[in-house]
Structure formats: structure tokens, C-alpha cells
Design a protein around this motif. Structure first.
Motif, PDB file in Angstrom:
ATOM      1  N   GLU A 239       0.747  -1.122  -0.276  1.00 40.48           N
ATOM      2  CA  GLU A 239      -0.076   0.127  -0.102  1.00 40.48           C
ATOM      3  C   GLU A 239       0.878   1.132   0.060  1.00 40.48           C
ATOM      4  O   GLU A 239       0.507   2.259  -0.643  1.00 40.48           O
ATOM      5  CB  GLU A 239      -0.838   0.032   1.052  1.00 40.48           C
ATOM      6  N   ALA A 240       1.911   1.313   0.751  1.00 43.53           N
ATOM      7  CA  ALA A 240       2.643   2.318   0.902  1.00 43.53           C
ATOM      8  C   ALA A 240       3.361   2.528  -0.440  1.00 43.53           C
ATOM      9  O   ALA A 240       3.423   3.793  -0.837  1.00 43.53           O
ATOM     10  CB  ALA A 240       3.869   2.171   1.915  1.00 43.53           C
ATOM     11  N   ALA A 241       3.863   1.645  -1.219  1.00 39.78           N
ATOM     12  CA  ALA A 241       4.388   1.814  -2.553  1.00 39.78           C
ATOM     13  C   ALA A 241       3.595   2.216  -3.693  1.00 39.78           C
ATOM     14  O   ALA A 241       3.878   3.168  -4.408  1.00 39.78           O
ATOM     15  CB  ALA A 241       5.083   0.405  -2.929  1.00 39.78           C
ATOM     16  N   ALA A 242       2.246   1.483  -3.331  1.00 40.69           N
ATOM     17  CA  ALA A 242       1.521   2.151  -4.408  1.00 40.69           C
ATOM     18  C   ALA A 242       0.879   3.426  -4.147  1.00 40.69           C
ATOM     19  O   ALA A 242       0.640   4.397  -5.086  1.00 40.69           O
ATOM     20  CB  ALA A 242      -0.035   1.098  -4.318  1.00 40.69           C
ATOM     21  N   GLY A 243       0.850   3.928  -3.051  1.00 37.53           N
ATOM     22  CA  GLY A 243       0.334   5.174  -2.580  1.00 37.53           C
ATOM     23  C   GLY A 243       1.495   6.211  -3.168  1.00 37.53           C
ATOM     24  O   GLY A 243       1.015   7.440  -3.335  1.00 37.53           O
ATOM     25  N   LEU A 244       2.650   5.819  -3.415  1.00 44.14           N
ATOM     26  CA  LEU A 244       3.810   6.645  -3.819  1.00 44.14           C
ATOM     27  C   LEU A 244       3.476   6.751  -5.514  1.00 44.14           C
ATOM     28  O   LEU A 244       4.063   7.546  -6.094  1.00 44.14           O
ATOM     29  CB  LEU A 244       5.043   6.336  -3.651  1.00 44.14           C
ATOM     30  N   GLY A 245       2.529   6.137  -6.091  1.00 49.72           N
ATOM     31  CA  GLY A 245       2.430   5.904  -7.334  1.00 49.72           C
ATOM     32  C   GLY A 245       3.144   4.986  -8.216  1.00 49.72           C
ATOM     33  O   GLY A 245       3.315   5.170  -9.450  1.00 49.72           O
ATOM     34  N   LEU A 246       3.844   4.001  -7.368  1.00 47.18           N
ATOM     35  CA  LEU A 246       4.544   3.280  -8.434  1.00 47.18           C
ATOM     36  C   LEU A 246       3.810   2.103  -9.170  1.00 47.18           C
ATOM     37  O   LEU A 246       2.657   1.828  -8.694  1.00 47.18           O
ATOM     38  CB  LEU A 246       5.481   2.170  -7.326  1.00 47.18           C
TER      39      LEU A 246
END
Ligand SMILES: Nc1ncnc2c1ncn2[C@@H]1O[C@H](COP(=O)(O)OP(=O)(O)OP(=O)(O)O)[C@@H](O)[C@H]1O
Ligand SMILES: [Mg+2]
Lengths: 261, 282
Positions: free
Chosen positions: B164-171
Motif C-alpha cells: 500500500e505504501a508503494a502504491a500510494g507513492l504512485g509506483l
């Protein structure tokens, strides 16, 4: 001079067998901090996670309604580009098991290609913005897990800022932190709100009073989570109109009466 | 009453555990004692002579290592692809169930089935004859389910908050796969491979008719008609006429070397396996 950045209307989140959030509409403006308060399980996190479409990652959640970021519908756009424009902080800092420096650049270096000197410039400015540079500038190669939880949360903020988002979503960013780290984050929020649109979930009324401008109370009514009341912060906190908000403020008063101050 | 029953069951369990341990220790002890006299430098540096009664097992060791290395290299990309298919790309697809079923079924298949498959496809259809590559690929297939399942479990154990944290950065999804999921799961690939290799090292049946001969091969220089010598097949042949005492000592020596190889592979996998258990206890 505040500008309308985020406008949500009729936002509803469902699972197969129940409604988690019903018919939420709100507007967030630039230069103002939008606070979300309400009892546990009301749907505050669910609401926040609609904005960067993080709920899309959860199988079984269906989101309907309309959210516009600067007038563009977030559904029609590329989801990754959207998330890059919206940074997020979680209740527990999420630190990747790598070095401090790698954590800062975790998103930035993958979203655009950075030369070596650009990378260090981005690292420094993001860490400065998150008020962490002076504490850790000599320790960028160390594993990020050696940092205190408060520092970790600011590192997460730096990581989000390195991507240069317009909007910041914060889901109880200080509830795991000690008072000093909390104060540091609050100070940062007040500083960042001039350049970013901030939406923050908080359980702490005193904190809401210190840092938010607009408030929405999300609570359970008729068995589903809804925005029961919203408006200017002072007005909501001093003269709540709905029984849900009255009860919530009252419960927090009693609670803080025993623990805080 | 309950106490007595607990005591009885506890005793039975302890006795069983002791018995299993005793058998294992006894086995190791016997192999070590009988094999030890064969151990010397020339055993590892010389090639086989006099139909195994003399000389060493240099090319058998080399051949087994070649098969294992080939198996590892061939297995790795497929294990990663299958694990990611199961975890990510088929996440909400009905085929995912079938993939899981296929993996668990293949994990239980006797290795000789892979051997027959390799014999038909590589040895006959591709016309390789007995070849190190055919053997390596057969072993790769036989260990693929194990490695894939261990890797899948490791990827599944990566906490959702990282994703979720990585997706939240837009990856993008592919970036999340490599920077988060795989980055935190390499240990699973290594552990699974070591366990699979430890088992593959001793496999005899599937390589008997695809890759290995008893004598007369050294380092393979081509693919077709390039068999290798191997430790397990050496043991298999020697064991069939071990009446000659000279052969006997070489036989036990070879068994000891194979045992050492398998033990070191399993042992190498241990730290990473223990770490998983610690993490899941947090
Ligand atoms: N993926 C999901 N599937 C089913 N129900 C969910 C899911 N996620 C959240 N919920 C439910 O939705 C409701 C609202 O949850 P949410 O996390 O938004 O509450 P919250 O207001 O943030 O609470 P807290 O203050 O404790 O963080 C809860 O009843 C929760 O159980
Ligand atoms: Mg929450």
C-alpha cells in the motif's frame, strides 16, 4: 485566496454485504487543512483511501461516487499518476527494509529518472522539508529501522514529499508517536499547508483544534458510516449540531480530562 | 485421568522422536564410519578406475554439481514467473486456483515421472541422447513445484502495508513487484532452491536414462551425447556388486560425500528458514 482542489460527491463504499461509507460529499481547498474526526470504525480511513484509490487494491470493496482533483475525475485518469500527485502517511510509519537514503528516494527515483546529483538534491530538500535533514544527514546509508518511530514518520513524510505531491493524506499520523514527535509533525503540517492541500484523520480533538481549518465528522448513522456534520473547525467544536458529534466530543472531553494535561 | 493421558501421549511422542533421531544418527554414523577410510585427497582428485574398485570420484562430483547448477539456473526464472502469476497477475482470475492445484499435485509427483518426460522430450524428441542438459532440466522440473511454493509463501508473507505504501507513492504494479514483493522474497527463492537441490542431489531414477553413465565421461563439451558421471548413480551401480571389499569402501565413501553435500545444502537453507519463523512470531 483558497482554491478548490478536491471535491467529492456522493461517495459510497460497499462490500458484498454491507455499506461502509454512504453518500459522503466534501470539498478541500488549498492552503487549508481538512480534518476528519469521528468514532473508531466510523469509516474515516475508508473515506481517505478513496481519494488516492487505495481501496481499489482491496478485493471486494466497491467505490462509487465522484471525486474531482482540480476538476478532473480521478476515475478516468491513470491511477499511478493520480497516486503520485497524492502523498499518504499511515498510522504506523511504513519503512521499507533498506537504508534511510533509499527510503527517501523510494518513489521519486522510480517515477522519474534522476542523475546522481539530482538524487542527492531531492534527498536533501525532501528531508529538509520534513525537518529531518539535520538529524540524519550523516546517516543516509544506515538502515532506516534504527530511527525512532517519530523520525520514521517524518522519513515517510520526506518520501512522500520527494514525489512532489499536491495533496497529502494523513491517517492518524501521530497516534503512534510521543508528544515531542507529535509536535514536530503538527508544526510540519502547519508549514506544509501553504503549499499542499492536507486531509488528516485524527482522534485527538486538541490536535484538530491546533492544526485543522475545516472539519468533517464521520460517524455511524442508521448502521452505515456517513459524514454527519462538516464545516468550519471552531463552529463544529464549539456548537456541534448533531447528536453523533456531541457524543463524540463529550466522550473525548472525558477521555482527555483523565489523561491529557 | 487427564494428567495420566497427557503423560502417556507425551511419552509416546518422545519415544517416537527419539527413535527417529536414533535412526538418523545411526545412519550417519554407519556411513561416516564405513566411508571414512576412503577419504583422502586422491579420492576427490582422481577419476574412477577398475570399475570403481580404485581411483576417485572427481568426475562424479563434478557431474553432480553440473546437474545441480543447471537445475538451479533453469528452475529460478520459472519459479519466479509462476509465483508472480499466482500472487499478482492471476490475483482475481479463476485460473489461479488451477495453478495452485497443479503446483501441489506436481509437488507430489514421483521424480521418475519427470524422468520419463525428459527421456521422451529431450533424449528422444530433441535427439540429445544422454546429456547433462537433459538431466539438469529434468531435475529443474522436479524441484520447480517446491521452489515455487516456498516462494509463493514468502511473497504472501510480505505485509500488505508495504504494498500500500508503494502504491500510494504512485509506483506501477511491475515496480511494486520488483521493488517490494521480490525484494523481500529473495530469501524464499534461495531457501526453496536449496531444499529442492538437496533433494535433487540424491535423485537417481530420473537421471539414469537421461543424463548419467557409470564411467568414461569427463567434463561435457556439447549438449548432445554428453553424459556426466554422478554420485547417486555411482552408488547405485557399486551397490549392485559390492562384494569386492575394495569397491565397498569406495561405495561408502561416495555415500559419505553425497551425504555431506546434501547436509550442507540443507544447512545453508537453515538460517533463512529460521528467520521466517521468527518473523511470523512477531
Ligand atoms: N476491506 C474491508 N472489508 C470489510 N470491511 C472493512 C474493510 N475495511 C474496513 N472495513 C470496515 O469498515 C468500517 C470502517 O473502517 P475504517 O477503518 O474506515 O474506520 P476508521 O473510522 O478509520 O476507524 P479507526 O478510527 O479505528 O481507524 C469498519 O467497520 C471496518 O471493519
Ligand atoms: Mg482508521
Amino acid at each position: 485566496m483558497s482554491e478548490l482542489i478536491l471535491k467529492a460527491s456522493a461517495l459510497t463504499v460497499r462490500t458484498a454485504d454491507r455499506v461502509l461509507l454512504y453518500d459522503a460529499s466534501f470539498r478541500a481547498e488549498s492552503g487549508r487543512v481538512f480534518g476528519i474526526i469521528g468514532p473508531s470504525g466510523g469509516g474515516k480511513s475508508t473515506l481517505l483511501r478513496c481519494i488516492n484509490r487505495l481501496n481499489d487494491l482491496v478485493p471486494g470493496l466497491r467505490v462509487s461516487g465522484d471525486i474531482r482533483l482540480r476538476g478532473e475525475c480521478i476515475r478516468t485518469n491513470d491511477v499511478n499518476a493520480l497516486r503520485a500527485r497524492i502523498g499518504m502517511l499511515f498510522q504506523q510509519p511504513v519503512i521499507f527494509p533498506t537504508s534511510i537514503g533509499e527510503n527517501v528516494l523510494f518513489g521519486a527515483k522510480r517515477l522519474r529518472s534522476l542523475t546522481r546529483s539530482e538524487a542527492s538534491a531531492v534527498t536533501e530538500s525532501a528531508l529538509r522539508e520534513a525537518a529531518l535533514w539535520d538529524e540524519i544527514k550523516d546517516r543516509l546509508r544506515q538502515p532506516a529501522t534504527v530511527l525512532s518511530v517519530g523520525q520514521q514518520q517524518r522519513l515517510c513524510l520526506a518520501r512522500a514529499l520527494a514525489v512532489q505531491p499536491e495533496v497529502l493524506l494523513m491517517d492518524e499520523p501521530t497516534s503512534a508517536l510521543d508528544p515531542r514527535s507529535t509536535a514536530a509533525i503538527e508544526e510540519l503540517i502547519l508549514r506544509l499547508k501553504t503549499s499542499h492541500t492536507i486531509l488528516i484523520v485524527t482522534h485527538n480533538i486538541a490536535q484538530a483544534r491546533r492544526i485543522t481549518d475545516t472539519l468533517a465528522c464521520v460517524s455511524i448513522r442508521d448502521g452505515v458510516g456517513q459524514i454527519v456534520e462538516q464545516g468550519e473547525r471552531e463552529q463544529l467544536l464549539t456548537s456541534p449540531q448533531t447528536p453523533e458529534l456531541c457524543e463524540y466530543l463529550h466522550a473525548s472531553d472525558i477521555h482527555t480530562g483523565f489523561t491529557d494535561e | 485421568m487427564r494428567k495420566a493421558r497427557d503423560l502417556i501421549f507425551g511419552t509416546i511422542a518422545a519415544v517416537c522422536a527419539m527413535a527417529a533421531l536414533a535412526v538418523l544418527c545411526g545412519l550417519v554414523f554407519v556411513i561416516a564410519r564405513r566411508g571414512w577410510p576412503a577419504m583422502n585427497v586422491s579420492f576427490f582428485t582422481e577419476q574412477i578406475r577398475l570399475v570403481g574398485a580404485s581411483g576417485g570420484i572427481l568426475w562424479n562430483l563434478v557431474g553432480t554439481v553440473i546437474l545441480l547448477a543447471t537445475a538451479f539456473l533453469a528452475c529460478t526464472p520459472f519459479a519466479i514467473a509462476l509465483a508472480l502469476l499466482e500472487r499478482v497477475w492471476l490475483r482475481s482470475h479463476p485460473a489461479r486456483r488451477w495453478l495452485r492445484i497443479a503446483l501441489y499435485t506436481a509437488n507430489g509427483l514421483p521424480s521418475i515421472v519427470f524422468g520419463i518426460f525428459g527421456f521422451i522430450v529431450f533424449v528422444q524428441w530433441c535427439g540429445w541422447g544422454k546429456s547433462w542438459l537433459a538431466g539438469g532440466l529434468v531435475l529443474a522440473m522436479s524441484m520447480l513445484p517446491t521452489v515455487t511454493i516456498v516462494l509463493i509463501e514468502r511473497i504472501a508473507a510480505v505485509p500488505a502495508r508495504y504494498v500500500e505504501a508503494a502504491a500510494g507513492l504512485g509506483l506501477r504494479e511491475s515496480q511494486i513487484v520488483w521493488a517490494v514483493l521480490m525484494r523481500q522474497s529473495w530469501g524464499g527463492l534461495i531457501t526453496g532452491s536449496l531444499l529442492g537441490l538437496a533433494r535433487a542431489a540424491g535423485e537417481t531414477a530420473p537421471i539414469m536414462f537421461t543424463a548419467t553413465i557409470f564411467a568414461g565421461a569427463t567434463f561435457p563439451r556439447a549438449i548432445a551425447e554428453s553424459p556426466v558421471l554422478t554420485l547417486p548413480y555411482h552408488i547405485f551401480i557399486l551397490a549392485q556388486d559390492s562384494f569386492d571389499p575394495a569397491v565397498g569402501s569406495k561405495l561408502w565413501g561416495t555415500a559419505l560425500v553425497l551425504l555431506g553435500l546434501v547436509f550442507s545444502l540443507s544447512l545453508a537453507a537453515l538460517p533463512s528458514r529460521l528467520r521466517i519463523h521468527e518473523e511470523s512470531n512477531v
